[in-house]
Design an enzyme around this catalytic site. Structure first.
Site, PDB file in Angstrom:
ATOM      1  N   ASP A  59     -48.476  23.833  21.918  1.00  0.00           N
ATOM      2  CA  ASP A  59     -48.018  22.862  21.180  1.00  0.00           C
ATOM      3  C   ASP A  59     -46.729  23.213  20.148  1.00  0.00           C
ATOM      4  OD1 ASP A  59     -47.556  19.937  19.995  1.00  0.00           O
ATOM      5  OD2 ASP A  59     -48.035  20.802  18.061  1.00  0.00           O
ATOM      6  N   THR A  66     -43.790  23.676  22.780  1.00  0.00           N
ATOM      7  CA  THR A  66     -43.334  24.304  23.789  1.00  0.00           C
ATOM      8  C   THR A  66     -41.775  24.619  23.878  1.00  0.00           C
ATOM      9  OG1 THR A  66     -45.025  23.113  25.243  1.00  0.00           O
ATOM     10  CG2 THR A  66     -43.235  24.094  26.495  1.00  0.00           C
TER      11      THR A  66
HETATM   12  C1  IPD Z   1     -44.137  18.251  20.430  1.00  0.00           C
HETATM   13  C2  IPD Z   1     -44.069  19.024  19.199  1.00  0.00           C
HETATM   14  C3  IPD Z   1     -42.947  18.548  18.400  1.00  0.00           C
HETATM   15  C4  IPD Z   1     -42.914  17.059  17.956  1.00  0.00           C
HETATM   16  C5  IPD Z   1     -43.252  16.513  19.452  1.00  0.00           C
HETATM   17  C6  IPD Z   1     -44.311  16.975  20.148  1.00  0.00           C
HETATM   18  P1  IPD Z   1     -45.111  19.533  22.765  1.00  0.00           P
HETATM   19  O1  IPD Z   1     -45.104  18.752  21.325  1.00  0.00           O
HETATM   20  O2  IPD Z   1     -45.470  18.918  18.372  1.00  0.00           O
HETATM   21  O3  IPD Z   1     -43.042  19.205  16.980  1.00  0.00           O
HETATM   22  O4  IPD Z   1     -41.902  16.966  17.270  1.00  0.00           O
HETATM   23  O5  IPD Z   1     -43.277  15.144  18.938  1.00  0.00           O
HETATM   24  O6  IPD Z   1     -44.393  16.110  21.598  1.00  0.00           O
HETATM   25  O7  IPD Z   1     -44.115  18.726  23.376  1.00  0.00           O
HETATM   26  O8  IPD Z   1     -44.225  20.968  22.274  1.00  0.00           O
HETATM   27  O9  IPD Z   1     -46.369  19.695  23.396  1.00  0.00           O
HETATM   28 CA    CA Z   2     -47.916  18.755  21.931  1.00  0.00          CA
END
Ligand code: IPD
Ligand code: CA
Length: 266
Positions: free
Chosen positions: A86, A88
């Site tokens: 989380d 990425t």
């Molecule tokens: C994201 C991260 C980010 C948030 C996005 C998510 P990912 O997850 O948590 O902080 O703002 O809504 O989708 O794509 O890095 O697993």
């Molecule tokens: Ca995520």
């Protein structure tokens, strides 16, 4: 519940070590999802595979929901909700705030949650009804408590933005109504880390439109076990529509600030 928590802890730990040690110097985007900025790397996929295989080796009949597609039905009533990385984009750029998030749900209720932040040597854990803890790499442990009764104007609020341009334009409008009313805003780049920061009192609250079940399953339990609340607008549960989290007192204030700003629109 304790066996599930122990398995989540050891698995998040192993995945975190793998993600640090095996990160290629020339790490590239493997493919994109909802928009060109919604990236997946080969390491997201490798970590999810490792996590599912490791849990399945101990608990063959369980169900899975993973961000990178690892969905499987089960027969035990236990479902694992997994975000292998989380944050990425942070991982891709070499920024520290990314996490491995693993939650165990029994008959529809999250009972154990682990968020590992390997670059910081931190592992956040919670079992339902038993409090939330931060385990440091040096072996020390601290019990987590959210900040309580923070007035809005002194509240440090974490948030995040979606991957579509249209949603971001709306989120910027909502922020116009929030920023002048609070101490400041933080955008760390991982919803799971943001929730753990609420639990640890490193920020006072968090809100975001868009986080998925795997982003908030483990962190949501950790916040609750640290004495905080997590939910959506007008009593709805936390979801991709809207997720709000904060300690007691501030939670209601943040909700009431957000609700008239209509933050669920795109
Ligand atoms: C994201 C991260 C980010 C948030 C996005 C998510 P990912 O997850 O948590 O902080 O703002 O809504 O989708 O794509 O890095 O697993
Ligand atoms: Ca995520």
């Amino acid at each position: 519940m304790h066996d599930l928590l122990e398995l989540a802890i050891s698995t998040a730990d192993v995945a975190g070590v793998m993600l640090i040690e095996k990160r290629p110097a020339d790490l590239r985007v493997a493919h994109t999802k909802s928009s060109p900025t919604d990236v997946v790397t080969e390491m997201d996929q490798a970590a999810e595979k490792l996590i599912i295989e490791r849990i399945r080796a101990s608990r063959p009949g369980d169900a899975f929901l993973g961000e990178e597609g690892g969905a499987a039905a089960g027969a035990t009533g236990v479902r694992w909700i997994i975000d292998p990385i989380d944050g990425t984009v942070n991982y891709l750029y070499g920024l520290p705030d990314w996490a491995v998030s693993i939650a165990a749900e029994v008959d529809g209720e999250i009972v154990a949650g682990v968020v590992a932040v390997p670059t910081r040597g931190e592992l956040y854990t919670a079992a339902r009804g038993e409090g939330a803890y931060l385990l440091h790499r040096d072996g020390s442990t601290e019990q987590l408590r959210c900040n309580a009764d923070v007035p809005l104007e002194r509240a440090l609020i974490a948030t995040g933005f979606g991957y579509s341009a249209q949603r971001r334009a709306r989120q910027a409008e909502v922020l116009l109504g929030v920023l002048p009313r609070v101490r400041d805003i933080r955008r760390a780049g991982s919803a799971a880390v943001d929730l753990c920061s609420v639990a640890a009192g490193r920020v006072d609250g968090y809100f975001e439109r868009g986080p998925q079940e795997w982003d908030i399953a483990a962190g949501g339990l950790i916040v609750q076990e640290a004495g905080g609340a997590i939910g959506g607008l007008h009593g709805k549960p936390a979801s991709a529509e809207m997720t709000i989290s904060a300690g007691p007192g501030l939670y209601e204030r943040l909700h009431d600030l957000l609700a008239p700003l209509n933050p669920e629109r795109d």
